[in-house]
Design a protein around this motif. Structure first.
Motif, PDB file in Angstrom:
ATOM      1  N   GLU A 137       0.818  -1.215   0.000  1.00 21.85           N
ATOM      2  CA  GLU A 137       0.000   0.000   0.000  1.00 21.85           C
ATOM      3  C   GLU A 137       0.847   1.258   0.000  1.00 21.85           C
ATOM      4  O   GLU A 137       2.039   1.223   0.329  1.00 21.85           O
ATOM      5  CB  GLU A 137      -0.893   0.010   1.252  1.00 21.85           C
ATOM      6  N   ASP A 138       0.188   2.365  -0.336  1.00 20.70           N
ATOM      7  CA  ASP A 138       0.800   3.675  -0.161  1.00 20.70           C
ATOM      8  C   ASP A 138       0.497   4.160   1.248  1.00 20.70           C
ATOM      9  O   ASP A 138      -0.559   3.851   1.799  1.00 20.70           O
ATOM     10  CB  ASP A 138       0.137   4.687  -1.114  1.00 20.70           C
ATOM     11  N   TYR A 162       8.383  -1.620   5.643  1.00 17.88           N
ATOM     12  CA  TYR A 162       8.477  -0.627   4.572  1.00 17.88           C
ATOM     13  C   TYR A 162       9.335  -1.163   3.438  1.00 17.88           C
ATOM     14  O   TYR A 162      10.323  -1.857   3.670  1.00 17.88           O
ATOM     15  CB  TYR A 162       9.064   0.677   5.109  1.00 17.88           C
ATOM     16  N   LEU A 163       8.948  -0.841   2.228  1.00 15.71           N
ATOM     17  CA  LEU A 163       9.736  -1.255   1.064  1.00 15.71           C
ATOM     18  C   LEU A 163      10.706  -0.136   0.698  1.00 15.71           C
ATOM     19  O   LEU A 163      10.470   1.020   1.040  1.00 15.71           O
ATOM     20  CB  LEU A 163       8.792  -1.573  -0.107  1.00 15.71           C
ATOM     21  N   PRO A 164      11.796  -0.459  -0.001  1.00 12.60           N
ATOM     22  CA  PRO A 164      12.745   0.582  -0.372  1.00 12.60           C
ATOM     23  C   PRO A 164      12.101   1.619  -1.300  1.00 12.60           C
ATOM     24  O   PRO A 164      11.176   1.299  -2.045  1.00 12.60           O
ATOM     25  CB  PRO A 164      13.864  -0.161  -1.114  1.00 12.60           C
ATOM     26  N   ASP A 165      12.599   2.841  -1.234  1.00 11.32           N
ATOM     27  CA  ASP A 165      12.072   3.937  -2.050  1.00 11.32           C
ATOM     28  C   ASP A 165      12.655   3.834  -3.463  1.00 11.32           C
ATOM     29  O   ASP A 165      13.533   4.599  -3.837  1.00 11.32           O
ATOM     30  CB  ASP A 165      12.477   5.254  -1.369  1.00 11.32           C
ATOM     31  N   GLY A 170      11.175   9.880  -2.201  1.00  7.47           N
ATOM     32  CA  GLY A 170      11.104  10.050  -0.751  1.00  7.47           C
ATOM     33  C   GLY A 170       9.847   9.415  -0.190  1.00  7.47           C
ATOM     34  O   GLY A 170       9.314   9.816   0.841  1.00  7.47           O
ATOM     35  N   GLU A 171       9.342   8.383  -0.899  1.00  2.00           N
ATOM     36  CA  GLU A 171       8.065   7.792  -0.545  1.00  2.00           C
ATOM     37  C   GLU A 171       8.232   6.280  -0.524  1.00  2.00           C
ATOM     38  O   GLU A 171       8.608   5.698  -1.541  1.00  2.00           O
ATOM     39  CB  GLU A 171       7.080   8.154  -1.652  1.00  2.00           C
TER      40      GLU A 171
END
Ligand code: PHE
Length: 360
Positions: A137-138, A162-165, A170-171
């Motif tokens: 998801e975002d 968290y997945l890598p950006d 920056g998200e």
């Protein structure tokens, strides 16, 4: 060729050969010899023109009769061989579709699948339909649009993966921590009114006897113009009683807090823990089973729905938790061990599809 071929003798000879034929190939060979382009009967027919005029009609009739007789016998014999060949093929290629399911060796439905099917059947009866959303998801759908801004302490409870950006914006994408982001997706896509149930996988970085980094939830969302807290309570009381198959199961709504609902409540069902044994439905004590509330107007706004016109309720519950309670499964971790003995014990026969008509 004789002037007066003995059609009768030839007919008998061919009949005997057909009788003695051992295969379709033999039949084909006899057909060529008698009726083929240079076959005996064909040649006789061809020679009709050389006969004296007054004999032609009678001879022609005899040849035709002979040919018809041979054709009939060939066809009958070929038919017999074909039937025998088919019979033999059917015997070797037979699939017995009447075989019963062998429950001892066949698969079982995992209690998670069964429980999801039960929840869907109950809410399906109330007019909800199933919606789904992505596991990755975002931040927007999982948190911000659910009124959980970046600095909000509720994010702590939802500490996730968290997945890598990769896009370098920056998200960072994340594994959804609850099924609630599908609320926002449904609002933006379907608009109001909405009546959905969202079963699915969720993720949190927790791991102990009662928490798994991957688990399942089912979300519910109903939005309409006149929906109020009474509908929320009615639906969830009905659900609890149907799910646990206890008509008089005590159900209690206890004030609580979720950023995405206002007011919010937690739902407890009546139980007893006398003698260390949990009994659902029996007196005095309470067990929390789900969270719910009226959809926060800020969330409706994020979902592009006018809060002055629409309102609704939402709820979310853990599938493993309600499955453990209903089916007396003591340890959460066993759900994911893929132990066939466990599955044979707690699993369900694949054809026992839950429905409100045939029973859950
Ligand atoms: N998303 C909440 C949780 O994961 C459950 C919930 C859903 C509560 C919808 C209220 C309304 O704990």
């Amino acid at each position: 060729m004789s002037e007066d071929p003995n059609t009768e003798a030839y007919g008998q000879e061919i009949a005997a050969a057909i009788e003695a034929a051992a295969s379709l190939d033999d039949i084909a060979r006899i057909r060529v010899a008698a009726l083929g382009r240079n076959g005996v009967v064909t040649q006789w027919m061809r020679s009709l023109g050389t006969l004296p005029k007054d004999e032609r009609a009678a001879a022609g009739a005899r040849f035709n009769q002979l040919r018809a007789g041979i054709e009939e016998k060939l066809a009958a014999a070929a038919g017999r061989f074909e039937a025998a060949a088919l019979e033999a093929r059917l015997k070797t290629e037979r699939v017995d579709i009447t075989l019963p399911v062998k429950a001892e060796i066949g698969g079982r439905l995992h209690p998670i699948s069964q429980t999801i099917a039960e929840v869907v059947a109950i809410f399906g009866e109330m007019g909800f339909h199933v919606a789904e959303g992505p596991h990755i998801e975002d931040d927007f759908y999982n948190f911000t649009a659910l009124n959980i801004p970046p600095e909000h302490p509720a994010r702590q409870e939802h500490d996730t993966f968290y997945l890598p950006d990769i896009a370098g914006r920056g998200e960072r994408k994340l594994l959804r921590t609850h099924t609630s982001p599908v609320q926002i997706r449904a609002m933006l896509k379907d608009k109001a009114p909405i009546r959905i149930i969202v079963p699915g996988r969720t993720f949190r970085s927790d791991h102990d006897a009662t928490h798994s980094p991957m688990f399942h939830q089912v979300e519910g969302l109903l939005i309409d113009e006149t929906t109020h807290m009474g509908h929320l309570k009615g639906c969830l009381i009905d659900f609890c009683r149907a799910f646990f198959a206890l008509d008089h199961l005590p159900v209690r709504f206890r004030a609580s807090y979720f950023p995405f609902t206002e007011p919010s409540a937690e739902v407890d069902i009546g139980c007893s823990r006398a003698g260390g044994e949990l009994k659902i439905g029996a007196g005095g004590e309470w067990l929390e089973i789900l969270g719910c509330g009226m959809v926060n107007p800020k969330v409706l706004e994020y979902g592009g729905i006018d809060p002055a016109r629409y309102q609704g309720f939402a709820f979310g519950m853990g599938i493993e938790r309600i499955a453990m309670l209903k089916y007396g499964i003591p340890d959460l971790r066993t759900f994911y061990e893929s132990d066939l003995r466990w599955l044979r014990h707690y699993g369900f026969l694949p054809l026992d599809i839950p429905s409100m008509v045939t029973g859950l």
